[in-house]
Design a protein around this motif. Structure first.
Motif, PDB file in Angstrom:
ATOM      1  N   LEU A  57     -91.047  -3.846 -69.871  1.00 35.95           N
ATOM      2  CA  LEU A  57     -90.827  -2.757 -70.812  1.00 35.95           C
ATOM      3  C   LEU A  57     -89.736  -3.165 -71.799  1.00 35.95           C
ATOM      4  N   PHE A  58     -90.089  -3.181 -73.086  1.00 34.06           N
ATOM      5  CA  PHE A  58     -89.153  -3.592 -74.134  1.00 34.06           C
ATOM      6  C   PHE A  58     -88.667  -2.386 -74.925  1.00 34.06           C
ATOM      7  N   HIS A  59     -87.362  -2.288 -75.041  1.00 34.55           N
ATOM      8  CA  HIS A  59     -86.727  -1.151 -75.704  1.00 34.55           C
ATOM      9  C   HIS A  59     -86.892  -1.192 -77.223  1.00 34.55           C
ATOM     10  N   ALA A  60     -86.613  -0.051 -77.856  1.00 36.05           N
ATOM     11  CA  ALA A  60     -86.593   0.055 -79.311  1.00 36.05           C
ATOM     12  C   ALA A  60     -85.244  -0.419 -79.840  1.00 36.05           C
ATOM     13  N   PHE A  61     -84.960  -0.149 -81.122  1.00 31.38           N
ATOM     14  CA  PHE A  61     -83.792  -0.766 -81.757  1.00 31.38           C
ATOM     15  C   PHE A  61     -82.455  -0.248 -81.268  1.00 31.38           C
ATOM     16  N   GLU A  62     -82.449   0.843 -80.482  1.00 32.40           N
ATOM     17  CA  GLU A  62     -81.177   1.342 -79.969  1.00 32.40           C
ATOM     18  C   GLU A  62     -80.720   0.628 -78.700  1.00 32.40           C
ATOM     19  N   GLY A  63     -81.580  -0.213 -78.118  1.00 26.32           N
ATOM     20  CA  GLY A  63     -81.206  -0.943 -76.909  1.00 26.32           C
ATOM     21  C   GLY A  63     -81.784  -0.309 -75.654  1.00 26.32           C
ATOM     22  N   THR A  68     -85.717   4.583 -72.216  1.00 30.75           N
ATOM     23  CA  THR A  68     -86.473   3.426 -71.743  1.00 30.75           C
ATOM     24  C   THR A  68     -86.512   3.389 -70.221  1.00 30.75           C
ATOM     25  N   ILE A  69     -85.377   3.669 -69.593  1.00 27.30           N
ATOM     26  CA  ILE A  69     -85.320   3.659 -68.126  1.00 27.30           C
ATOM     27  C   ILE A  69     -86.201   4.756 -67.545  1.00 27.30           C
ATOM     28  N   GLU A  70     -86.151   5.949 -68.136  1.00 28.07           N
ATOM     29  CA  GLU A  70     -86.992   7.047 -67.654  1.00 28.07           C
ATOM     30  C   GLU A  70     -88.475   6.718 -67.826  1.00 28.07           C
ATOM     31  N   TYR A  71     -88.823   6.072 -68.915  1.00 30.79           N
ATOM     32  CA  TYR A  71     -90.211   5.664 -69.144  1.00 30.79           C
ATOM     33  C   TYR A  71     -90.633   4.633 -68.094  1.00 30.79           C
ATOM     34  N   GLY A  72     -89.727   3.730 -67.773  1.00 32.74           N
ATOM     35  CA  GLY A  72     -90.010   2.752 -66.734  1.00 32.74           C
ATOM     36  C   GLY A  72     -90.244   3.386 -65.379  1.00 32.74           C
ATOM     37  N   GLN A  73     -89.485   4.436 -65.080  1.00 37.22           N
ATOM     38  CA  GLN A  73     -89.671   5.138 -63.812  1.00 37.22           C
ATOM     39  C   GLN A  73     -91.041   5.815 -63.759  1.00 37.22           C
ATOM     40  N   LYS A  74     -91.479   6.366 -64.892  1.00 39.77           N
ATOM     41  CA  LYS A  74     -92.813   6.975 -64.941  1.00 39.77           C
ATOM     42  C   LYS A  74     -93.889   5.923 -64.657  1.00 39.77           C
ATOM     43  N   LEU A  75     -93.757   4.769 -65.285  1.00 45.39           N
ATOM     44  CA  LEU A  75     -94.745   3.703 -65.063  1.00 45.39           C
ATOM     45  C   LEU A  75     -94.717   3.239 -63.605  1.00 45.39           C
ATOM     46  N   ALA A  76     -93.525   3.198 -63.018  1.00 45.34           N
ATOM     47  CA  ALA A  76     -93.419   2.799 -61.610  1.00 45.34           C
ATOM     48  C   ALA A  76     -94.120   3.800 -60.705  1.00 45.34           C
ATOM     49  N   LYS A  77     -93.993   5.091 -61.021  1.00 47.73           N
ATOM     50  CA  LYS A  77     -94.674   6.115 -60.232  1.00 47.73           C
ATOM     51  C   LYS A  77     -96.188   5.985 -60.353  1.00 47.73           C
ATOM     52  N   ASP A  78     -96.647   5.400 -61.455  1.00 47.71           N
ATOM     53  CA  ASP A  78     -98.082   5.193 -61.631  1.00 47.71           C
ATOM     54  C   ASP A  78     -98.569   3.886 -61.019  1.00 47.71           C
ATOM     55  N   GLY A  79     -97.698   3.221 -60.259  1.00 45.34           N
ATOM     56  CA  GLY A  79     -98.175   2.118 -59.434  1.00 45.34           C
ATOM     57  C   GLY A  79     -97.787   0.720 -59.869  1.00 45.34           C
ATOM     58  N   TYR A  80     -96.812   0.591 -60.780  1.00 43.91           N
ATOM     59  CA  TYR A  80     -96.457  -0.737 -61.282  1.00 43.91           C
ATOM     60  C   TYR A  80     -95.003  -1.079 -60.964  1.00 43.91           C
ATOM     61  N   MET A  81     -94.761  -2.353 -60.702  1.00 53.00           N
ATOM     62  CA  MET A  81     -93.397  -2.836 -60.783  1.00 53.00           C
ATOM     63  C   MET A  81     -93.071  -2.908 -62.266  1.00 53.00           C
ATOM     64  N   VAL A  82     -91.898  -2.465 -62.639  1.00 47.79           N
ATOM     65  CA  VAL A  82     -91.513  -2.422 -64.051  1.00 47.79           C
ATOM     66  C   VAL A  82     -90.214  -3.185 -64.232  1.00 47.79           C
ATOM     67  N   PHE A  83     -90.223  -4.123 -65.159  1.00 41.17           N
ATOM     68  CA  PHE A  83     -89.002  -4.846 -65.496  1.00 41.17           C
ATOM     69  C   PHE A  83     -88.574  -4.420 -66.889  1.00 41.17           C
ATOM     70  N   ILE A  84     -87.443  -3.732 -66.964  1.00 32.58           N
ATOM     71  CA  ILE A  84     -86.916  -3.283 -68.246  1.00 32.58           C
ATOM     72  C   ILE A  84     -86.056  -4.402 -68.814  1.00 32.58           C
ATOM     73  N   ALA A  85     -86.524  -4.983 -69.905  1.00 32.85           N
ATOM     74  CA  ALA A  85     -85.832  -6.115 -70.506  1.00 32.85           C
ATOM     75  C   ALA A  85     -84.586  -5.653 -71.260  1.00 32.85           C
ATOM     76  N   ASP A  86     -83.654  -6.563 -71.401  1.00 33.16           N
ATOM     77  CA  ASP A  86     -82.442  -6.329 -72.182  1.00 33.16           C
ATOM     78  C   ASP A  86     -82.418  -7.375 -73.292  1.00 33.16           C
ATOM     79  N   MET A  87     -82.901  -7.019 -74.459  1.00 36.11           N
ATOM     80  CA  MET A  87     -82.999  -7.982 -75.545  1.00 36.11           C
ATOM     81  C   MET A  87     -81.637  -8.291 -76.174  1.00 36.11           C
ATOM     82  N   TYR A  88     -80.711  -7.347 -76.177  1.00 34.99           N
ATOM     83  CA  TYR A  88     -79.435  -7.539 -76.859  1.00 34.99           C
ATOM     84  C   TYR A  88     -78.384  -8.244 -76.006  1.00 34.99           C
ATOM     85  N   GLY A  89     -78.482  -8.085 -74.697  1.00 33.34           N
ATOM     86  CA  GLY A  89     -77.486  -8.654 -73.804  1.00 33.34           C
ATOM     87  C   GLY A  89     -76.436  -7.635 -73.395  1.00 33.34           C
TER      88      GLY A  89
END
Length: 265
Positions: A57-63, A68-89
């Motif tokens: 899961l790649f975030h928008a321009f705010e980081g 983004t984390i809440e969206y990742g949790q939704k995807l996880a509940k739908d059966g996926y491992m979710v890796f939320i990337a950190d593009m900025y560091g």
């Protein structure tokens, strides 16, 4: 039966409650050269012995925001491992428009940096023992949509990619043979990426021999329609930018994306 959870009573027969209790969330540190990136791995099935489908899961321009984390949790509940990337560091985020542009501009000016860091997230997910390397997808918002497309353009073995109100224009980097199935969900009224840019994007995909791609316009949606916080950074400036939350479009986009991942992964 009722239990106290965070000071509140919950029914233990609630599936949502059970998934929230057993949601496994772990920070994963990874690097781009000497730059520390702080990703988050989320799973609702962390104890499974079987290899699992996964989504970057790649975030928008705010980081790497709470949205983004809440969206990742939704995807996880739908059966996926979710890796939320950190593009900025260092999990850096901004909460003003000027702050967002300060973070994203170096990436917009250096597409090689975008591709390299997006691939770092992909490679980090591949190293996780529970992940099925043949069932990895990616989803990104706005700048994050660009990140998804750069992984695909690199020729990496990404099974499927979803861009939500993403940046579609290619850079001067080479587009290699794309191995990914792609779903592009876009607001028809998005002034940042107007509909005519679809033709250039379609020609790029055809040249890269992509057979499975879908472009879906949401007729009443503008830019950044997925995030309820859109419009709260600087209302006047965001109106000028064409940024507007649209609950119906956001709900449909999530449904379309999950259906696509269920089919692909």
């Amino acid at each position: 039966m009722l239990l106290q959870y965070h000071g509140k009573p919950y029914d233990t027969n609630s599936l949502i409650f059970m998934k929230e209790i057993f949601m496994h969330k772990q920070q994963i540190d990874y690097f781009d050269e000497q730059n520390l990136l702080k990703g988050i791995l989320i799973s609702s099935n962390a104890n499974s012995k079987e290899k699992q489908p996964a989504i970057i899961l790649f975030h928008a321009f705010e980081g790497r925001s709470e949205f983004t984390i809440e969206y990742g949790q939704k995807l996880a509940k739908d059966g996926y491992m979710v890796f939320i990337a950190d593009m900025y560091g260092n999990a850096e985020t901004a909460n003003t428009i000027d702050g967002c542009f300060k973070l994203v501009t170096p990436f917009l000016e250096n597409r090689q940096l975008v591709r390299r860091r997006a691939l770092s997230a992909f490679e980090t997910l591949l190293k996780q023992e529970q992940v099925d390397p043949d069932r990895i997808g990616a989803l990104g918002f706005c700048f994050g949509g660009m990140c998804v497309l750069e992984i695909a353009r690199s020729g990496a073995k990404l099974k499927s990619g979803v861009s939500l109100h993403g940046v579609l224009a290619k850079s001067n980097l080479s587009t290699h043979t794309i191995k990914s199935s792609l779903l592009i969900i876009h607001g028809y009224k998005d002034p940042q990426v107007p509909p005519h840019e679809l033709t250039d994007f379609a020609n790029e995909l055809e040249a890269a021999y992509v057979n499975d791609w879908t472009f879906t316009f949401l007729g009443d949606a503008k830019h950044s329609f997925t995030d309820p916080k859109t419009g709260t950074f600087d209302a006047a400036k965001e109106i000028e930018m064409g940024r507007e939350y649209n609950a119906r479009a956001a709900s449909r986009a999530y449904r379309y994306a999950v259906d696509f991942f269920h089919e692909q992964l």
